[in-house]
Design a protein around this motif. Structure first.
Motif, PDB file in Angstrom:
ATOM      1  N   SER A 196      33.138  -6.566   9.042  1.00  0.00           N
ATOM      2  CA  SER A 196      32.184  -6.545  10.391  1.00  0.00           C
ATOM      3  C   SER A 196      33.356  -6.213  11.641  1.00  0.00           C
ATOM      4  CB  SER A 196      31.539  -7.445  10.419  1.00  0.00           C
ATOM      5  OG  SER A 196      32.144  -8.680  10.860  1.00  0.00           O
ATOM      6  N   GLN A 197      33.365  -5.600  12.499  1.00  0.00           N
ATOM      7  CA  GLN A 197      33.836  -4.925  13.387  1.00  0.00           C
ATOM      8  C   GLN A 197      33.222  -4.856  14.918  1.00  0.00           C
ATOM      9  OE1 GLN A 197      37.037  -2.649  13.873  1.00  0.00           O
ATOM     10  NE2 GLN A 197      38.093  -4.447  14.460  1.00  0.00           N
ATOM     11  N   ASP A 198      32.920  -5.292  15.600  1.00  0.00           N
ATOM     12  CA  ASP A 198      32.169  -4.965  17.124  1.00  0.00           C
ATOM     13  C   ASP A 198      30.076  -4.602  16.536  1.00  0.00           C
ATOM     14  OD1 ASP A 198      34.032  -5.197  18.615  1.00  0.00           O
ATOM     15  OD2 ASP A 198      34.159  -3.039  18.293  1.00  0.00           O
ATOM     16  N   GLY A 199      30.289  -5.288  15.374  1.00  0.00           N
ATOM     17  CA  GLY A 199      28.523  -5.961  15.649  1.00  0.00           C
ATOM     18  C   GLY A 199      28.084  -5.184  13.959  1.00  0.00           C
ATOM     19  N   PRO A 205      37.667  -0.615   4.641  1.00  0.00           N
ATOM     20  CA  PRO A 205      38.030  -0.604   5.633  1.00  0.00           C
ATOM     21  C   PRO A 205      39.870  -0.458   5.660  1.00  0.00           C
ATOM     22  CG  PRO A 205      38.026  -2.779   5.206  1.00  0.00           C
ATOM     23  CD  PRO A 205      37.118  -1.649   4.225  1.00  0.00           C
ATOM     24  N   ASP A 206      40.976  -0.141   7.011  1.00  0.00           N
ATOM     25  CA  ASP A 206      42.123   0.117   6.800  1.00  0.00           C
ATOM     26  C   ASP A 206      42.953  -0.735   6.448  1.00  0.00           C
ATOM     27  OD1 ASP A 206      44.905   0.155   8.179  1.00  0.00           O
ATOM     28  OD2 ASP A 206      44.201   2.006   8.774  1.00  0.00           O
ATOM     29  N   PRO A 207      43.700  -1.127   5.260  1.00  0.00           N
ATOM     30  CA  PRO A 207      44.111  -2.667   5.246  1.00  0.00           C
ATOM     31  C   PRO A 207      44.908  -2.972   5.931  1.00  0.00           C
ATOM     32  CG  PRO A 207      45.701  -0.576   4.011  1.00  0.00           C
ATOM     33  CD  PRO A 207      44.323  -0.182   4.942  1.00  0.00           C
ATOM     34  N   TYR A 208      45.564  -2.145   7.088  1.00  0.00           N
ATOM     35  CA  TYR A 208      46.388  -3.501   8.323  1.00  0.00           C
ATOM     36  C   TYR A 208      45.259  -3.721   8.875  1.00  0.00           C
ATOM     37  CZ  TYR A 208      50.153  -0.769   5.518  1.00  0.00           C
ATOM     38  OH  TYR A 208      51.684  -0.764   4.729  1.00  0.00           O
ATOM     39  N   GLN A 209      44.151  -3.714   8.709  1.00  0.00           N
ATOM     40  CA  GLN A 209      42.974  -4.404  10.131  1.00  0.00           C
ATOM     41  C   GLN A 209      43.141  -6.131   9.935  1.00  0.00           C
ATOM     42  OE1 GLN A 209      39.299  -3.057  10.000  1.00  0.00           O
ATOM     43  NE2 GLN A 209      37.699  -5.149  10.254  1.00  0.00           N
ATOM     44  N   ARG A 210      43.219  -6.923  10.062  1.00  0.00           N
ATOM     45  CA  ARG A 210      43.365  -7.817  10.567  1.00  0.00           C
ATOM     46  C   ARG A 210      42.068  -8.734  10.956  1.00  0.00           C
ATOM     47  NH1 ARG A 210      48.090  -9.881  10.905  1.00  0.00           N
ATOM     48  NH2 ARG A 210      50.144  -8.419  12.394  1.00  0.00           N
ATOM     49  N   PHE A 211      42.042  -9.559   9.731  1.00  0.00           N
ATOM     50  CA  PHE A 211      40.361 -10.023  10.118  1.00  0.00           C
ATOM     51  C   PHE A 211      40.411 -11.242  10.906  1.00  0.00           C
ATOM     52  CE2 PHE A 211      41.114 -10.348   5.499  1.00  0.00           C
ATOM     53  CZ  PHE A 211      39.968  -9.416   5.144  1.00  0.00           C
ATOM     54  N   GLU A 212      39.426 -11.158  11.790  1.00  0.00           N
ATOM     55  CA  GLU A 212      38.742 -11.771  13.092  1.00  0.00           C
ATOM     56  C   GLU A 212      37.527 -13.285  12.272  1.00  0.00           C
ATOM     57  OE1 GLU A 212      37.131  -9.178  15.604  1.00  0.00           O
ATOM     58  OE2 GLU A 212      39.518  -8.236  16.272  1.00  0.00           O
ATOM     59  N   ARG A 213      37.726 -14.509  12.765  1.00  0.00           N
ATOM     60  CA  ARG A 213      37.417 -15.800  12.961  1.00  0.00           C
ATOM     61  C   ARG A 213      35.401 -15.185  13.356  1.00  0.00           C
ATOM     62  NH1 ARG A 213      40.193 -18.658  15.760  1.00  0.00           N
ATOM     63  NH2 ARG A 213      41.103 -19.841  13.936  1.00  0.00           N
ATOM     64  N   GLY A 214      34.717 -15.616  12.889  1.00  0.00           N
ATOM     65  CA  GLY A 214      33.734 -15.320  13.367  1.00  0.00           C
ATOM     66  C   GLY A 214      32.520 -14.338  12.749  1.00  0.00           C
ATOM     67  N   SER A 215      33.523 -12.794  12.376  1.00  0.00           N
ATOM     68  CA  SER A 215      33.406 -11.940  11.843  1.00  0.00           C
ATOM     69  C   SER A 215      33.095 -12.200  10.229  1.00  0.00           C
ATOM     70  CB  SER A 215      34.140 -10.692  11.758  1.00  0.00           C
ATOM     71  OG  SER A 215      35.255 -11.155  11.052  1.00  0.00           O
ATOM     72  N   ALA A 216      32.693 -10.934   9.191  1.00  0.00           N
ATOM     73  CA  ALA A 216      31.920 -10.997   7.820  1.00  0.00           C
ATOM     74  C   ALA A 216      32.601 -10.568   7.264  1.00  0.00           C
ATOM     75  CB  ALA A 216      30.346 -10.815   8.585  1.00  0.00           C
ATOM     76  N   MET A 217      32.048 -10.330   5.530  1.00  0.00           N
ATOM     77  CA  MET A 217      33.012  -9.430   4.692  1.00  0.00           C
ATOM     78  C   MET A 217      32.513  -9.671   3.740  1.00  0.00           C
ATOM     79  SD  MET A 217      36.647 -11.515   3.924  1.00  0.00           S
ATOM     80  CE  MET A 217      35.924 -12.797   2.940  1.00  0.00           C
ATOM     81  N   VAL A 218      32.762  -8.106   3.394  1.00  0.00           N
ATOM     82  CA  VAL A 218      31.620  -8.113   1.851  1.00  0.00           C
ATOM     83  C   VAL A 218      32.645  -8.013   0.434  1.00  0.00           C
ATOM     84  CG1 VAL A 218      29.778  -7.062   0.456  1.00  0.00           C
ATOM     85  CG2 VAL A 218      29.870  -7.146   3.719  1.00  0.00           C
ATOM     86  N   VAL A 219      32.367  -8.515  -0.586  1.00  0.00           N
ATOM     87  CA  VAL A 219      33.091  -8.765  -1.523  1.00  0.00           C
ATOM     88  C   VAL A 219      32.303  -8.364  -2.242  1.00  0.00           C
ATOM     89  CG1 VAL A 219      35.122 -10.240  -0.295  1.00  0.00           C
ATOM     90  CG2 VAL A 219      33.410 -10.986  -1.361  1.00  0.00           C
ATOM     91  N   ILE A 220      33.088  -8.351  -3.539  1.00  0.00           N
ATOM     92  CA  ILE A 220      32.769  -8.093  -5.099  1.00  0.00           C
ATOM     93  C   ILE A 220      33.268  -8.734  -6.179  1.00  0.00           C
ATOM     94  CG2 ILE A 220      33.396  -5.467  -5.631  1.00  0.00           C
ATOM     95  CD1 ILE A 220      30.828  -4.795  -7.294  1.00  0.00           C
ATOM     96  N   GLY A 221      32.455  -9.235  -7.115  1.00  0.00           N
ATOM     97  CA  GLY A 221      33.911  -9.728  -7.492  1.00  0.00           C
ATOM     98  C   GLY A 221      33.207 -11.157  -8.894  1.00  0.00           C
ATOM     99  N   CYS A 222      33.415 -11.530  -9.925  1.00  0.00           N
ATOM    100  CA  CYS A 222      33.329 -12.709 -10.346  1.00  0.00           C
ATOM    101  C   CYS A 222      32.644 -14.115  -9.846  1.00  0.00           C
ATOM    102  CB  CYS A 222      34.296 -12.916 -11.268  1.00  0.00           C
ATOM    103  SG  CYS A 222      33.099 -14.616 -12.373  1.00  0.00           S
ATOM    104  N   ASN A 223      31.644 -14.104  -9.567  1.00  0.00           N
ATOM    105  CA  ASN A 223      30.728 -15.418  -9.260  1.00  0.00           C
ATOM    106  C   ASN A 223      31.404 -16.986  -9.570  1.00  0.00           C
ATOM    107  OD1 ASN A 223      28.409 -14.016  -9.153  1.00  0.00           O
ATOM    108  ND2 ASN A 223      27.273 -15.526 -10.840  1.00  0.00           N
ATOM    109  N   LYS A 224      32.459 -17.053 -10.256  1.00  0.00           N
ATOM    110  CA  LYS A 224      33.325 -18.057 -10.428  1.00  0.00           C
ATOM    111  C   LYS A 224      34.891 -17.732  -9.826  1.00  0.00           C
ATOM    112  CE  LYS A 224      33.377 -18.974 -14.925  1.00  0.00           C
ATOM    113  NZ  LYS A 224      33.531 -19.212 -16.152  1.00  0.00           N
ATOM    114  N   ASP A 225      34.917 -16.012  -9.308  1.00  0.00           N
ATOM    115  CA  ASP A 225      35.770 -15.912  -8.438  1.00  0.00           C
ATOM    116  C   ASP A 225      35.826 -16.090  -6.619  1.00  0.00           C
ATOM    117  OD1 ASP A 225      38.190 -15.169  -9.792  1.00  0.00           O
ATOM    118  OD2 ASP A 225      37.571 -13.990 -10.445  1.00  0.00           O
ATOM    119  N   ILE A 226      34.142 -15.525  -6.304  1.00  0.00           N
ATOM    120  CA  ILE A 226      34.202 -16.008  -5.378  1.00  0.00           C
ATOM    121  C   ILE A 226      34.136 -17.585  -5.235  1.00  0.00           C
ATOM    122  CG2 ILE A 226      31.698 -16.034  -4.265  1.00  0.00           C
ATOM    123  CD1 ILE A 226      31.075 -13.232  -5.652  1.00  0.00           C
TER     124      ILE A 226
END
Length: 231
Positions: A196-199, A205-226
């Motif tokens: 997420s960025q600006d709501g 997303p671009d691999p060089y985009q920086r994560f920001e505190r308070g924003s959100a991300m969506v991932v897919i994977g095994c529950n153990k890894d999550i």
């Protein structure tokens, strides 16, 4: 929802615009109201005449009838058997729910969704031919427990018992780092779908985009890894 439900949802006609809802308790009313708001034609029924009148007064459906759904003749006369999809929303009266589901399936309705109030009820509904069974109280309980124990997980979609897609609050230790630097796949075994960025969410997303505190991300994977994420 999981893979066991895939066949049912794939079989639904995309052009289906008519639904019948049997039972006008809280669950049935919410289904009616949502379908009606989306512009679909809904026939609502209940054995309680007051509930039928209330549904019409509150305009959560355009059509509502008082009938006993345990009587096949009443269902046939109301035209229920002509619908492509019927939702049996009788959850707290197990016998009536099972008999109604059986009646509707024997009447030739191709898609029957039934609400269960317990695991035994769920098994019985499957036995009499329900195409898809929902267990709202159980699902709501599981979701609440997850939220209380993992408040950083904002939303979750279970692909199967072992794998999920989750929306999570970006961990503090990810703040300021780029997607490439974090190497989520190598470090956690997870694939990043969106950030997420600006709501708004950015997909892939671009691999060089920086994560920001308070924003959100969506991932897919095994529950153990999550569960290995620092959240």
């Amino acid at each position: 929802m999981n893979l066991s439900s895939l066949g049912f949802f794939r079989s639904l006609r995309k052009d289906n615009s008519q639904f019948a809802v049997i039972g006008l308790g809280r669950f049935g009313r919410s289904v009616c109201s949502t379908l009606h708001k989306f512009g679909y034609e809904v026939l609502a029924t209940d054995i309680d005449e007051k509930r039928v009148a209330q549904a019409l007064t509150e305009q959560i459906t355009a059509h509502a009838l008082q009938l006993d759904s345990t009587e096949p003749a009443a269902l046939k006369e109301a035209g229920i058997f002509e619908f492509d999809t019927v939702i049996v929303a009788i959850g707290n009266y197990v016998q009536e729910s099972i008999v109604t589901t059986l009646n509707v399936k024997e009447g030739g309705v191709p898609h029957v969704v039934a609400k269960a109030s317990s695991e035994v009820h769920c098994k019985l509904l499957n036995r009499v031919g329900a195409d898809h069974v929902v267990f709202p109280e159980y699902e709501a309980g599981c979701a609440l427990a997850r939220t209380l124990t993992k408040p950083s997980i904002l939303d979750r979609f279970d692909l199967d018992p072992d794998n999920s897609i989750v929306e999570v609050i970006v961990p503090d230790e990810f703040h300021g780092k780029t997607i490439a630097e974090l190497q989520l796949r190598n470090r956690y075994g997870l694939n990043l779908l969106a950030v997420s960025q600006d709501g708004k969410f950015q997909i892939n997303p671009d691999p060089y985009q920086r994560f920001e505190r308070g924003s959100a991300m969506v991932v897919i994977g095994c529950n153990k890894d999550i569960n290995k994420l620092p959240i």
